[in-house]
Enzyme design. Structure first.
Site, mmCIF file in Angstrom:
data_model
loop_
_atom_site.group_PDB
_atom_site.id
_atom_site.type_symbol
_atom_site.label_atom_id
_atom_site.label_comp_id
_atom_site.label_asym_id
_atom_site.label_seq_id
_atom_site.Cartn_x
_atom_site.Cartn_y
_atom_site.Cartn_z
ATOM 1 N N CYS A 154 0.860 -1.182 0.000
ATOM 2 C CA CYS A 154 0.000 0.000 0.000
ATOM 3 C C CYS A 154 0.894 1.230 0.000
ATOM 4 O O CYS A 154 1.729 1.392 0.907
ATOM 5 C CB CYS A 154 -0.871 -0.023 1.254
ATOM 6 N N CYS A 202 -0.864 3.783 -6.439
ATOM 7 C CA CYS A 202 -1.772 3.153 -5.478
ATOM 8 C C CYS A 202 -1.896 1.728 -5.961
ATOM 9 O O CYS A 202 -2.111 1.488 -7.160
ATOM 10 C CB CYS A 202 -3.132 3.841 -5.493
HETATM 11 N N1 DGL Z 1 -4.036 0.517 -1.947
HETATM 12 C C1 DGL Z 1 -3.712 1.663 -1.207
HETATM 13 C C2 DGL Z 1 -2.511 2.408 -1.746
HETATM 14 O O1 DGL Z 1 -1.672 1.825 -2.398
HETATM 15 C C3 DGL Z 1 -4.738 2.549 -0.571
HETATM 16 C C4 DGL Z 1 -6.159 2.563 -0.998
HETATM 17 C C5 DGL Z 1 -7.049 3.228 0.041
HETATM 18 O O2 DGL Z 1 -7.364 2.562 1.024
HETATM 19 O O3 DGL Z 1 -7.382 4.411 -0.119
HETATM 20 O O4 DGL Z 1 -2.343 3.561 -1.512
#
Ligand code: DGL
Length: 265
Positions: free
Chosen positions: A75, A189
């Site tokens: 993440c 993301c």
């Molecule tokens: N998948 C996450 C990232 O790479 C975050 C998504 C979220 O919960 O807003 O930032």
């Protein structure tokens, strides 16, 4: 090292599956625990203080419970805010996911690159530092999108993305000053590579997308070199932090990523 000790991948939701896919290609025999902090989802609209309070504490609990050999924070939001604190607190290798600005800058011919992440990620000083260090001679455009995260979550629950909505988020980069010259777009993301087909379908010709998945898989392979793995593969496990009605809707997608057991933390 116990051969059954898993790799633990962590995200707010399904985004980390894009990283898991690369890790599984690279180390197919690795036992996997995939944790979706659906109780804290979404991260991208939260404050730095909220993420910094939640993520290290939760990862401490997960490390104790699952005894992983390594943790991947799959993440960008959690990594750009909390990676240093998690590394200081836990006594095991922690691999973070940070925007692939370096490869994008290396590949860019026009010297205009875009960073598409969550709202929290694109405002991080960590991203400023990556831009200065690796893309000092590039224009680095940024857009934070909560909607694309939702679209990716819905897609993995069987709801087809609306291409006009995906196009609108990409347009938010393209309409910025010099945006029409952008030739590399960083998917900053981990949810967004799950929308790769849709992104390509709406992108102007010549625009390429870059993400961190393959680089993370290489790093995990390097850090686990020489370690034993189970002789027969163990089924991957998905762990949710919060009871949710759509556990049934998400199960088919999780099994496509080798996660056959779903349970609550
Ligand atoms: N998948 C996450 C990232 O790479 C975050 C998504 C979220 O919960 O807003 O930032």
């Amino acid at each position: 090292m116990n051969a059954a000790a898993p790799l633990l991948l962590f995200d707010s939701g399904v985004g980390g599956l894009s990283v898991l896919a690369e890790v599984r290609k690279s180390i197919p025999q690795a036992p996997i625990v995939y944790v979706a902090d659906n109780g804290g989802y979404p991260y991208g609209t939260k404050s730095e203080a909220e993420i910094a309070a939640r993520v290290p504490a939760l990862l401490g609990r997960l490390a104790e419970r699952f005894q992983p050999r390594l943790i991947v924070i799959a993440c960008n939001t959690a990594s750009t805010i909390a990676l240093a604190v998690v590394r200081a607190a836990l006594d095991l290798p922690i691999v973070g996911t940070v925007p692939a600005i370096k490869p994008a800058a290396l590949a860019s011919k026009t010297r205009v690159i875009g960073v598409l992440g969550t709202q929290a990620t694109v405002r991080q000083p960590y991203v400023d530092r990556l831009a200065v260090e690796f893309a000092g001679d590039c224009i680095v455009l940024r857009h934070g999108s909560a909607r694309l995260v939702e679209i990716a979550e819905a897609k993995l629950r069987g709801i087809a993305p609306d291409l006009d909505e995906v196009r609108a988020e990409l347009d938010a980069l393209l309409v910025q000053a010099e945006g029409e010259r952008m030739d590399q777009c960083v998917l900053a993301c981990t949810h967004f590579p799950l929308l790769s087909d849709e992104m390509h379908a709406v992108a102007p010709p010549g625009l390429q997308f870059v993400d961190s998945g393959a680089g993370i898989a290489r790093r995990v392979r390097f850090l686990t070199q020489g370690q034993p793995w189970p002789e027969t593969p163990l089924p991957g496990r998905a762990i949710l932090t919060h009871e949710s009605a759509d556990m049934v809707a998400i199960a088919p997608s999780l099994s496509q990523f080798g996660l056959y057991q779903i349970s609550l933390l």
